[in-house]
Design an enzyme around this catalytic site. Structure first.
Site, PDB file in Angstrom:
ATOM      1  N   HIS A 141       0.828  -1.215   0.000  1.00 56.98           N
ATOM      2  CA  HIS A 141       0.000   0.000   0.000  1.00 56.98           C
ATOM      3  C   HIS A 141       0.856   1.258   0.000  1.00 56.98           C
ATOM      4  CE1 HIS A 141      -3.778   2.157   0.570  1.00 56.98           C
ATOM      5  NE2 HIS A 141      -3.095   2.972   1.341  1.00 56.98           N
ATOM      6  N   HIS A 175     -10.745   1.938  -8.896  1.00 58.57           N
ATOM      7  CA  HIS A 175     -10.338   2.778  -7.752  1.00 58.57           C
ATOM      8  C   HIS A 175      -8.914   3.279  -7.922  1.00 58.57           C
ATOM      9  CE1 HIS A 175      -8.932   3.911  -3.798  1.00 58.57           C
ATOM     10  NE2 HIS A 175      -8.163   2.838  -3.736  1.00 58.57           N
ATOM     11  N   PHE A 176      -7.963   2.375  -8.144  1.00 54.50           N
ATOM     12  CA  PHE A 176      -6.575   2.866  -8.171  1.00 54.50           C
ATOM     13  C   PHE A 176      -6.231   3.556  -9.483  1.00 54.50           C
ATOM     14  CE2 PHE A 176      -5.692  -1.779  -9.030  1.00 54.50           C
ATOM     15  CZ  PHE A 176      -5.166  -1.648 -10.303  1.00 54.50           C
ATOM     16  N   HIS A 177      -6.969   3.263 -10.557  1.00 55.47           N
ATOM     17  CA  HIS A 177      -6.730   4.033 -11.782  1.00 55.47           C
ATOM     18  C   HIS A 177      -7.193   5.478 -11.615  1.00 55.47           C
ATOM     19  CE1 HIS A 177      -5.675   0.358 -13.916  1.00 55.47           C
ATOM     20  NE2 HIS A 177      -5.347   1.102 -14.957  1.00 55.47           N
ATOM     21  N   ARG A 196     -11.063  -9.445 -11.846  1.00 56.00           N
ATOM     22  CA  ARG A 196      -9.875  -8.854 -12.442  1.00 56.00           C
ATOM     23  C   ARG A 196      -8.797  -9.915 -12.618  1.00 56.00           C
ATOM     24  NH1 ARG A 196      -6.980  -6.183  -7.196  1.00 56.00           N
ATOM     25  NH2 ARG A 196      -5.517  -5.434  -8.737  1.00 56.00           N
ATOM     26  N   ARG A 197      -7.697  -9.521 -13.276  1.00 57.04           N
ATOM     27  CA  ARG A 197      -6.557 -10.421 -13.498  1.00 57.04           C
ATOM     28  C   ARG A 197      -6.967 -11.659 -14.294  1.00 57.04           C
ATOM     29  NH1 ARG A 197      -4.953  -9.807  -7.345  1.00 57.04           N
ATOM     30  NH2 ARG A 197      -3.662  -7.951  -7.407  1.00 57.04           N
ATOM     31  N   TYR A 199       2.124   5.327  -2.504  1.00 61.83           N
ATOM     32  CA  TYR A 199       2.147   6.711  -2.024  1.00 61.83           C
ATOM     33  C   TYR A 199       3.436   7.417  -2.427  1.00 61.83           C
ATOM     34  CZ  TYR A 199      -2.119   6.388   0.676  1.00 61.83           C
ATOM     35  OH  TYR A 199      -3.439   6.272   1.043  1.00 61.83           O
TER      36      TYR A 199
END
Length: 394
Positions: free
Chosen positions: A71, A222-224, A285-286, A75
């Site tokens: 995680h 979300h992370f895109h 996913r994946r 950042y």
């Protein structure tokens, strides 16, 4: 970076470390902490297995060690965007930073809260108990705090700029902002994507709701939105801000720059919003490919086409970004001043030692990491998995 900050403090005793330097060093400290997990996994599991020195790898332990890194490592890319929010955006908008202290607290909280929360990616894994997972959910909730502080502080800074430019009324300052400037436009678009992406992250945070969207396209969306959207669009704006200063040239027109930013925003929204919907429908996913002839998932096909269209818009935006930088080299040469960071409304003359270094915060990181990872890692030695026991007997 750490050495540079210590040298600066020796040459400027008692003065606050510049906010840009403080943020950069916070990022470096976080990087050093977060790489420990994957380093241990590589040194004591993956590399020995690759050379045949051990016959098995404890997958649960490997995933736990990797979650240490998983995680916080992202950042490392997010903090430079937040650094630009605090040190470049207020000046680009023609105003001042609302609070230097808020900026320092934000980067300290990123250091504290981004590290001990990686196991929320393992909420569906069987190796850890509900107590451990509850602690992870609780700690993960704190990750939203530095972002909320940033939204408040930068919005207040933009309001200062808007009112200095003549904005009146409750929201008149918004229209008065210089939206024609790439950095200001990128910030507005980044905040919109941050809102959608952050909401998706709150869903991932809750144990019950995470079970609903775990390993689906929702997570990918979300992370895109957060990193491919909010972070990368600010990277574009940073490049547009510093490239003229590096080359000594000036853009002939800002219109292509604004077009490129709008295309990136539109493409990212078109690509990711269907992923949210498909994730709720259970699209995993994946997976290399899907058989849309299967009537159970046939309804997913049109939404995938919509996402593809968004991806093509992103490709066009990326190509235009490269073209914009190349076009700058054909512009007229000018004398460009060195980049100047934003001043705070009340520039600090002195700050508490805790807000001018990272000694105290490293101790707190250690305590939080022991709380978050102490038992989860110790249990693999106290209660080893069956494969680890077999390997030990052999």
């Amino acid at each position: 970076m750490l050495v540079a900050m210590q040298a600066w403090k020796r040459e400027n005793p008692g003065r606050p470390v510049p906010l840009a330097m403080f943020a950069t060093v916070a990022n470096a400290v976080m990087w050093l902490w977060t790489t420990v997990g994957v380093a241990v996994e590589l040194l004591f599991q993956v590399i020995p297995a690759a050379f045949g020195w051990i016959q098995t790898v404890d997958v649960g332990l490997a995933r736990t060690l990797f979650s240490w890194t998983l995680h916080a490592i992202v950042y490392f890319w997010l903090i430079p965007a937040y650094t630009a929010f605090y040190t470049m955006v207020p000046r680009a908008a023609g105003g001042r930073l609302y609070s230097d202290t808020m900026g320092r607290l934000t980067f300290i909280l990123f250091l504290l809260y981004s590290l001990p929360v990686g196991m929320h990616h393992l909420l569906m894994d069987p190796e850890h108990g509900n107590g451990t997972k509850f602690v992870q959910v609780l700690l993960t909730a704190f990750v939203s705090v530095p972002t909320l502080l940033t939204i408040f502080t930068i919005t207040a800074s933009l309001e200062i700029a808007g009112r200095l430019r003549g904005g009146r009324g409750l929201f008149g300052w918004i229209a008065a902002l210089p939206w024609e400037r790439p950095m200001v436009l990128a910030t507005g678009l980044a905040f919109v994507m941050l809102g959608f992406g952050g909401f998706g992250g709150l869903i991932n945070m809750g144990y019950g709701m995470n079970a609903m969207v775990h390993n689906t396209s929702w997570v990918t969306a979300h992370f895109h939105l957060i990193f491919g959207g909010s972070v990368v669009i600010i990277y574009f704006a940073i490049a547009y801000e510093i490239w003229p200063r590096l080359t000594g040239r000036e853009y002939a027109s800002l219109a292509p720059l604004r077009l490129q930013l709008w295309l990136w925003f539109i493409g990212m929204m078109i690509m990711t919003l269907p992923w949210h919907w498909l994730g709720l429908q259970g699209q995993w996913r994946r997976v290399a490919n899907f058989n849309y002839a299967d009537p159970i998932i046939a309804g997913w096909g049109p939404w995938v086409i919509v996402s593809l269209a968004g991806g093509l818009i992103l490709l066009a935006s990326a190509l235009l970004f490269v073209g914009n930088l190349f076009a700058l080299h054909r512009s007229a040469s000018i004398a460009v001043a060195r980049p100047l960071y934003a001043l705070a409304v009340h520039p600090p003359q002195r700050v508490p030692a805790a807000l001018n270094g990272f000694g105290l915060w490293n101790v707190l990181v250690l305590i939080l990491m022991l709380i978050a990872y102490g038992w989860p890692l110790a249990q693999f030695a106290i209660e080893p998995s069956p494969t680890a026991i077999v390997h030990r007997i052999q």
